[in-house]
Design a protein around this motif. Structure first.
Motif, PDB file in Angstrom:
ATOM      1  N   CYS A   3       1.075  -1.039  -0.042  1.00  0.00           N
ATOM      2  CA  CYS A   3       0.169  -0.064  -0.055  1.00  0.00           C
ATOM      3  C   CYS A   3       0.724   1.077   0.103  1.00  0.00           C
ATOM      4  CB  CYS A   3      -0.979   0.305   1.157  1.00  0.00           C
ATOM      5  SG  CYS A   3      -1.677  -1.414   1.482  1.00  0.00           S
ATOM      6  N   LEU A  21      -3.654  10.097   4.791  1.00  0.00           N
ATOM      7  CA  LEU A  21      -2.925   8.643   5.123  1.00  0.00           C
ATOM      8  C   LEU A  21      -4.159   7.510   6.265  1.00  0.00           C
ATOM      9  CD1 LEU A  21      -0.280  10.705   8.022  1.00  0.00           C
ATOM     10  CD2 LEU A  21       0.215   8.781   6.477  1.00  0.00           C
ATOM     11  N   ARG A  22      -5.726   8.632   5.939  1.00  0.00           N
ATOM     12  CA  ARG A  22      -6.765   8.129   6.098  1.00  0.00           C
ATOM     13  C   ARG A  22      -6.769   6.819   5.042  1.00  0.00           C
ATOM     14  NH1 ARG A  22      -9.563   5.117   8.759  1.00  0.00           N
ATOM     15  NH2 ARG A  22     -11.622   4.920   8.308  1.00  0.00           N
ATOM     16  N   GLU A  58      -4.518   4.273   5.438  1.00  0.00           N
ATOM     17  CA  GLU A  58      -5.127   2.794   6.536  1.00  0.00           C
ATOM     18  C   GLU A  58      -6.561   2.361   6.303  1.00  0.00           C
ATOM     19  OE1 GLU A  58      -7.106   3.258  11.264  1.00  0.00           O
ATOM     20  OE2 GLU A  58      -7.395   5.108   9.553  1.00  0.00           O
ATOM     21  N   MET A 118      -5.004  -0.710   3.619  1.00  0.00           N
ATOM     22  CA  MET A 118      -4.449  -1.507   4.214  1.00  0.00           C
ATOM     23  C   MET A 118      -5.493  -2.522   5.312  1.00  0.00           C
ATOM     24  SD  MET A 118      -0.866   0.689   6.602  1.00  0.00           S
ATOM     25  CE  MET A 118      -0.188  -1.158   6.852  1.00  0.00           C
ATOM     26  N   LEU A 119      -6.416  -1.792   5.564  1.00  0.00           N
ATOM     27  CA  LEU A 119      -7.174  -2.979   6.342  1.00  0.00           C
ATOM     28  C   LEU A 119      -8.062  -3.113   5.805  1.00  0.00           C
ATOM     29  CD1 LEU A 119      -8.957  -0.194   9.177  1.00  0.00           C
ATOM     30  CD2 LEU A 119      -7.848  -1.573   9.748  1.00  0.00           C
ATOM     31  N   SER A 159       3.869  -0.898   3.710  1.00  0.00           N
ATOM     32  CA  SER A 159       3.291   0.016   3.166  1.00  0.00           C
ATOM     33  C   SER A 159       3.856   1.288   3.384  1.00  0.00           C
ATOM     34  CB  SER A 159       2.692   0.596   4.010  1.00  0.00           C
ATOM     35  OG  SER A 159       3.232   1.458   5.476  1.00  0.00           O
TER      36      SER A 159
END
Length: 304
Positions: free
Chosen positions: A30, A40-41, A44, A47-48, A67
Motif C-alpha cells: 500500500c 494517511l487515512r 489506513e 491496509m485494512l 506500506s
C-alpha cells in the motif's frame, strides 16, 4: 487412399485450481505519496481492505502488509517497497496484492523490470483495479496496462489541478492549518484565530519592529518558554523568518505561490511567473494589522 490421422496421445488439459482455493502466502503493498491527513487515512483504509480480503480466505495466510508514504517514482525513500523485494528474494510469500499498477510504481521501466524479476521467481502480483495477475499475462500486455495506468494517473492529476486552479480563481484555498501558528479551521472550513497563538504571532512581529533579528527573537521565545506550533521548545530561525513574510497574518491569501509541474515526480517548484497567482484580500480575520505587516516587509528588505 486417403490419409487418416488418429490421435493416440491426447493432450492432457490441466484444470487450474482458482487462486481463492489455493493454499498461498499473500503479501500486500500500500502506498500514498504524501503524509496529509486525507492520504494517511486512505493508506489506513487500503491496509485494512487487503487485510480483510486475505484473512477472510481460509486457504490464504497473510504474510505482511508493506506500506510507504513517499513518492512513487523511485525506490529510494520507499523502505516498505525495498523490504518487500528483499523478502520476495527469500520466497517468503507467493503473491502481492496492490490497489493498482500505478501504486506499485510510476516509473514504468523500473516497475516493469521489478515485475519481470518477480515473475522469474514465480511470485505473482495481483492488481485490483486492472483485474490482472502478472503471472498470466505477457510482457507486451503488461507494458500496455502500465501505459494506460500512467495515463489515467496523469488525467486524474490534471483534473485535481483544474479543481484547485478553479478554487483559486474563486478566491478559495486548501490550507495546512494543523501547522499554522495562530489559526485553525471552523466547522465550515474557514480560518479562525486561536487567541493564545495569535498573541505569540503579534509578539514576534512586535519584537522584529523593535529592532530584534530572528536570532534574538528565537532566544526570547525559548527563554520565555514559548513553544512552537508543534509543541517544540526550540525554535527554528527560518520558521520565524517565514512567519514574518506570511501575508496570511494580515488576512490576505496569495494563492499558487508554489506548483507541481510534473505529476510523476511530485516535486513542487516556486512559481516565478510560470502560472497565475491570485491575491485575495480580507480572506479571513487578520492577526496583525496591514500597516504592521508592511512595515516589517520594508525593514526586511532594507527600505526603512
Amino acid at each position: 487412399m486417403s490419409v487418416q490421422i488418429h490421435t493416440i496421445y491426447p493432450a492432457i488439459i490441466k484444470k487450474e485450481t482458482p487462486l481463492e482455493l489455493q493454499t498461498l502466502r499473500i503479501a500486500a503493498y500500500c502506498h500514498v505519496s504524501k503524509a496529509t491527513l486525507e492520504l494517511l487515512r486512505s493508506l489506513e483504509i487500503q491496509m485494512l481492505h487487503f487485510s480483510a480480503i486475505i484473512t477472510e480466505n481460509p486457504n490464504w495466510t497473510l504474510y505482511k502488509i508493506y506500506s510507504d508514504v513517499a513518492s512513487g517514482t523511485q525506490k529510494s525513500g520507499r523502505s516498505g517497497y525495498c523490504e518487500m523485494l528483499r523478502d520476495a528474494k527469500r520466497h517468503r510469500f507467493d503473491y502481492i496484492f496492490v490497489k493498482s499498477l500505478s501504486r506499485f510504481g510510476r516509473d514504468t521501466l523500473e516497475a516493469l523490470s521489478t515485475i519481470r524479476r518477480l515473475k522469474a521467481m514465480n511470485i505473482g502480483l495481483l492488481s485490483e483495479v486492472e483485474h490482472v495477475n502478472i503471472l498470466k499475462i505477457d510482457d507486451a500486455t503488461l507494458s500496455i496496462l502500465f501505459a494506460v495506468a500512467q495515463e489515467e494517473s496523469a488525467t486524474k492529476s490534471e483534473n485535481i489541478k483544474f479543481g484547485i486552479h478553479q478554487r483559486m480563481r474563486e478566491g478559495k484555498a486548501l490550507l495546512n492549518h494543523t501547522r499554522f501558528l495562530g489559526y485553525t479551521k471552523d466547522a465550515e472550513g474557514q480560518l479562525v484565530i486561536v487567541p493564545e497563538e495569535a498573541e505569540i504571532v503579534r509578539k514576534i512581529f512586535s519584537l522584529y519592529l523593535e529592532g530584534n533579528g530572528v536570532r534574538k527573537i528565537k532566544r526570547y521565545l525559548e527563554e520565555h518558554g514559548i513553544r512552537t506550533v508543534t509543541g517544540k521548545a526550540e525554535w527554528n530561525t527560518s520558521t520565524i523568518d517565514r512567519m514574518l513574510s506570511n501575508e496570511k497574518y494580515m488576512g490576505t491569501l496569495l494563492l499558487q505561490k508554489i506548483y507541481t509541474p510534473d505529476f510523476l515526480t511530485g516535486k513542487q517548484k516556486k512559481n516565478r511567473g510560470e502560472l497565475s497567482m491570485y491575491m485575495v484580500e480580507n480572506a479571513h480575520a487578520a492577526i496583525v494589522e496591514k500597516e504592521v505587516f508592511e512595515a516589517v516587509q520594508r525593514r526586511k528588505h532594507g527600505n526603512i
